[in-house]
Design a protein around this motif. Sequence first.
Motif, PDB file in Angstrom:
ATOM      1  N   SER A 292      20.648   6.649  27.755  1.00  0.00           N
ATOM      2  CA  SER A 292      21.465   5.489  28.141  1.00  0.00           C
ATOM      3  C   SER A 292      22.523   5.814  29.182  1.00  0.00           C
ATOM      4  O   SER A 292      23.093   4.913  29.806  1.00  0.00           O
ATOM      5  CB  SER A 292      22.150   4.912  26.897  1.00  0.00           C
ATOM      6  OG  SER A 292      23.182   5.788  26.438  1.00  0.00           O
TER       7      SER A 292
ATOM      8  N   SER B  79      30.899  -0.229  20.156  1.00  0.00           N
ATOM      9  CA  SER B  79      30.541   0.754  21.185  1.00  0.00           C
ATOM     10  C   SER B  79      30.262   2.137  20.607  1.00  0.00           C
ATOM     11  O   SER B  79      29.613   2.960  21.255  1.00  0.00           O
ATOM     12  CB  SER B  79      31.664   0.847  22.222  1.00  0.00           C
ATOM     13  OG  SER B  79      32.866   1.287  21.609  1.00  0.00           O
ATOM     14  N   ASN B  80      30.744   2.385  19.397  1.00  0.00           N
ATOM     15  CA  ASN B  80      30.544   3.693  18.768  1.00  0.00           C
ATOM     16  C   ASN B  80      29.503   3.662  17.655  1.00  0.00           C
ATOM     17  O   ASN B  80      29.371   4.631  16.901  1.00  0.00           O
ATOM     18  CB  ASN B  80      31.864   4.211  18.197  1.00  0.00           C
ATOM     19  CG  ASN B  80      32.894   4.494  19.261  1.00  0.00           C
ATOM     20  OD1 ASN B  80      33.779   3.689  19.482  1.00  0.00           O
ATOM     21  ND2 ASN B  80      32.765   5.614  19.949  1.00  0.00           N
TER      22      ASN B  80
ATOM     23  N   LYS C  77      25.350   7.064  28.383  1.00  0.00           N
ATOM     24  CA  LYS C  77      26.650   6.961  27.702  1.00  0.00           C
ATOM     25  C   LYS C  77      27.006   8.227  26.934  1.00  0.00           C
ATOM     26  O   LYS C  77      28.125   8.356  26.433  1.00  0.00           O
ATOM     27  CB  LYS C  77      26.639   5.771  26.756  1.00  0.00           C
ATOM     28  CG  LYS C  77      26.429   4.430  27.459  1.00  0.00           C
ATOM     29  CD  LYS C  77      26.361   3.283  26.456  1.00  0.00           C
ATOM     30  CE  LYS C  77      26.119   1.956  27.174  1.00  0.00           C
ATOM     31  NZ  LYS C  77      26.020   0.829  26.227  1.00  0.00           N
TER      32      LYS C  77
ATOM     33  N   TYR D  77      25.466   2.793  17.028  1.00  0.00           N
ATOM     34  CA  TYR D  77      24.213   2.553  17.751  1.00  0.00           C
ATOM     35  C   TYR D  77      23.294   1.603  16.993  1.00  0.00           C
ATOM     36  O   TYR D  77      23.002   1.806  15.815  1.00  0.00           O
ATOM     37  CB  TYR D  77      23.482   3.873  18.001  1.00  0.00           C
ATOM     38  CG  TYR D  77      22.415   3.763  19.056  1.00  0.00           C
ATOM     39  CD1 TYR D  77      22.729   3.897  20.393  1.00  0.00           C
ATOM     40  CD2 TYR D  77      21.097   3.497  18.710  1.00  0.00           C
ATOM     41  CE1 TYR D  77      21.760   3.786  21.373  1.00  0.00           C
ATOM     42  CE2 TYR D  77      20.127   3.382  19.675  1.00  0.00           C
ATOM     43  CZ  TYR D  77      20.463   3.521  21.005  1.00  0.00           C
ATOM     44  OH  TYR D  77      19.499   3.409  21.969  1.00  0.00           O
TER      45      TYR D  77
ATOM     46  N   ILE E 291      24.942   7.129  14.429  1.00  0.00           N
ATOM     47  CA  ILE E 291      23.543   6.721  14.506  1.00  0.00           C
ATOM     48  C   ILE E 291      22.980   6.732  13.088  1.00  0.00           C
ATOM     49  O   ILE E 291      22.763   7.785  12.498  1.00  0.00           O
ATOM     50  CB  ILE E 291      22.721   7.636  15.433  1.00  0.00           C
ATOM     51  CG1 ILE E 291      23.285   7.584  16.856  1.00  0.00           C
ATOM     52  CG2 ILE E 291      21.254   7.225  15.418  1.00  0.00           C
ATOM     53  CD1 ILE E 291      22.535   8.446  17.865  1.00  0.00           C
TER      54      ILE E 291
ATOM     55  N   ALA F 148      16.393   6.826  18.172  1.00  0.00           N
ATOM     56  CA  ALA F 148      17.708   6.334  18.581  1.00  0.00           C
ATOM     57  C   ALA F 148      18.482   7.411  19.342  1.00  0.00           C
ATOM     58  O   ALA F 148      19.165   7.117  20.335  1.00  0.00           O
ATOM     59  CB  ALA F 148      18.491   5.868  17.362  1.00  0.00           C
TER      60      ALA F 148
ATOM     61  N   GLN G  13      29.809   8.705  18.327  1.00  0.00           N
ATOM     62  CA  GLN G  13      28.689   7.806  18.059  1.00  0.00           C
ATOM     63  C   GLN G  13      28.207   7.993  16.619  1.00  0.00           C
ATOM     64  O   GLN G  13      28.098   9.118  16.135  1.00  0.00           O
ATOM     65  CB  GLN G  13      27.522   8.067  19.014  1.00  0.00           C
ATOM     66  CG  GLN G  13      26.504   6.964  19.088  1.00  0.00           C
ATOM     67  CD  GLN G  13      27.020   5.697  19.772  1.00  0.00           C
ATOM     68  OE1 GLN G  13      26.525   4.613  19.536  1.00  0.00           O
ATOM     69  NE2 GLN G  13      28.027   5.835  20.643  1.00  0.00           N
TER      70      GLN G  13
ATOM     71  N   ASP H  92      19.593  -0.238  18.073  1.00  0.00           N
ATOM     72  CA  ASP H  92      18.530  -0.545  19.035  1.00  0.00           C
ATOM     73  C   ASP H  92      17.173  -0.348  18.371  1.00  0.00           C
ATOM     74  O   ASP H  92      16.629   0.742  18.380  1.00  0.00           O
ATOM     75  CB  ASP H  92      18.642   0.342  20.274  1.00  0.00           C
ATOM     76  CG  ASP H  92      17.593  -0.019  21.334  1.00  0.00           C
ATOM     77  OD1 ASP H  92      16.833  -0.984  21.103  1.00  0.00           O
ATOM     78  OD2 ASP H  92      17.546   0.653  22.371  1.00  0.00           O
TER      79      ASP H  92
ATOM     80  N   GLN I 230      17.692   3.067  11.569  1.00  0.00           N
ATOM     81  CA  GLN I 230      17.580   1.743  12.174  1.00  0.00           C
ATOM     82  C   GLN I 230      16.685   0.846  11.306  1.00  0.00           C
ATOM     83  O   GLN I 230      15.536   0.559  11.637  1.00  0.00           O
ATOM     84  CB  GLN I 230      17.034   1.859  13.596  1.00  0.00           C
ATOM     85  CG  GLN I 230      17.854   2.775  14.495  1.00  0.00           C
ATOM     86  CD  GLN I 230      19.180   2.169  14.917  1.00  0.00           C
ATOM     87  OE1 GLN I 230      19.225   1.226  15.706  1.00  0.00           O
ATOM     88  NE2 GLN I 230      20.284   2.719  14.407  1.00  0.00           N
TER      89      GLN I 230
ATOM     90  N   PHE J  32      19.799   6.984  23.067  1.00  0.00           N
ATOM     91  CA  PHE J  32      21.225   7.160  23.351  1.00  0.00           C
ATOM     92  C   PHE J  32      21.427   8.173  24.472  1.00  0.00           C
ATOM     93  O   PHE J  32      22.224   7.969  25.391  1.00  0.00           O
ATOM     94  CB  PHE J  32      21.956   7.603  22.085  1.00  0.00           C
ATOM     95  CG  PHE J  32      23.402   7.951  22.298  1.00  0.00           C
ATOM     96  CD1 PHE J  32      24.293   7.011  22.783  1.00  0.00           C
ATOM     97  CD2 PHE J  32      23.872   9.232  22.011  1.00  0.00           C
ATOM     98  CE1 PHE J  32      25.632   7.332  22.984  1.00  0.00           C
ATOM     99  CE2 PHE J  32      25.204   9.560  22.202  1.00  0.00           C
ATOM    100  CZ  PHE J  32      26.083   8.608  22.695  1.00  0.00           C
TER     101      PHE J  32
END
Length: 326
Positions: free
Chosen positions: A295, A268-269, A297, A271, A247, A288, A245, A273, A250, A292
């Motif tokens: 989530s 998908s890898n 995941k 993030y 991150i 975030a 992932q 949001d 944001q 995560f």
Amino acid sequence: PNKLISNESLSLEFPDYDFSKFEKKVGIRNRYIVSENETALTLAIRVVNKLFDKSNVKRSEIDFVLYCTQSPEYFLPTSACLIQNECGLRTDVGALDFNLGCSGYTYGLNLAKKLINGSSVKNVLLVTSETYSKYINDLDRMNRSIFGDAATVTLISFSQDEGVGEFLFGTDGAGASDLIVKNGASFCSIDPNPEMKIYGTDNQYTDNNLFMNGPAVFNFTSTIIPDFTQKVLNINNTIIDEIQQFIFHQANAFMLTTLRKQLQISESNFYVDLLDGGNTVSNTIPIAIKRFLESGKANLGDRIVLIGFGVGFSWCGGLVTLKKLF
């Protein structure tokens, strides 16, 4: 904070602007701002006490407080000292403020790592808190739409099993004027009768307020951050395909999508949001991370690249590995 500002409420103040298009492009629906009697420090104290109230972490175990904010309670004293007192921490702890924005969380993680690896410090509280809403002019639609207030706390603790990898940094003070509050500190005091200025599409502000040159910030980010991310991977002896992932700060969905495509990272890898909260400056990465983890995941052993960038211009990034799921 509890006060929610939705796109619907902003559209009543700015009826000529299409907030549905804004939400689709920028990825923000709601942002939260402090009330008149709340400050970054009150948010910080609240979130630190929440950590102690909702976990088995003891106040007596904390050895150091790192407080990242550009919304200090006073020019002096150090706000981290106030957090120590208000939150009932020992008087032999270290306490330090550092003034960084969107790169602040990643800077703080590395500072905490160095404190733990280089001294008798075992437990560091990394606190981030920002109230940009207090700097934004009421007629500045763009910045009011993008920025929200928030506070976070992260506990970084000693372990024989290293979970925090290598970090790199970058600075270009030539971009300082592109994201700035000009008045209010030592160079220029608050102007009691400031000139109203217009930028972008009918956004209004004064030099007492936050100003952001959006195109310049976007250009800096899209030019610097992809290559910098590759350098972070290199120093950690890894490649994109080995990272579970990414991150990033944001900032906004459009900018993040641009960076993802430049780096050729799968959706998908990577993030994204910020729909509920917006750009909360130094708080976006820890928020975030929390989302995560919640989530479902995230998996033990996941390697996560964290990249912060923004006001300064300043940027910082590194690698962390999930050793425990909460």
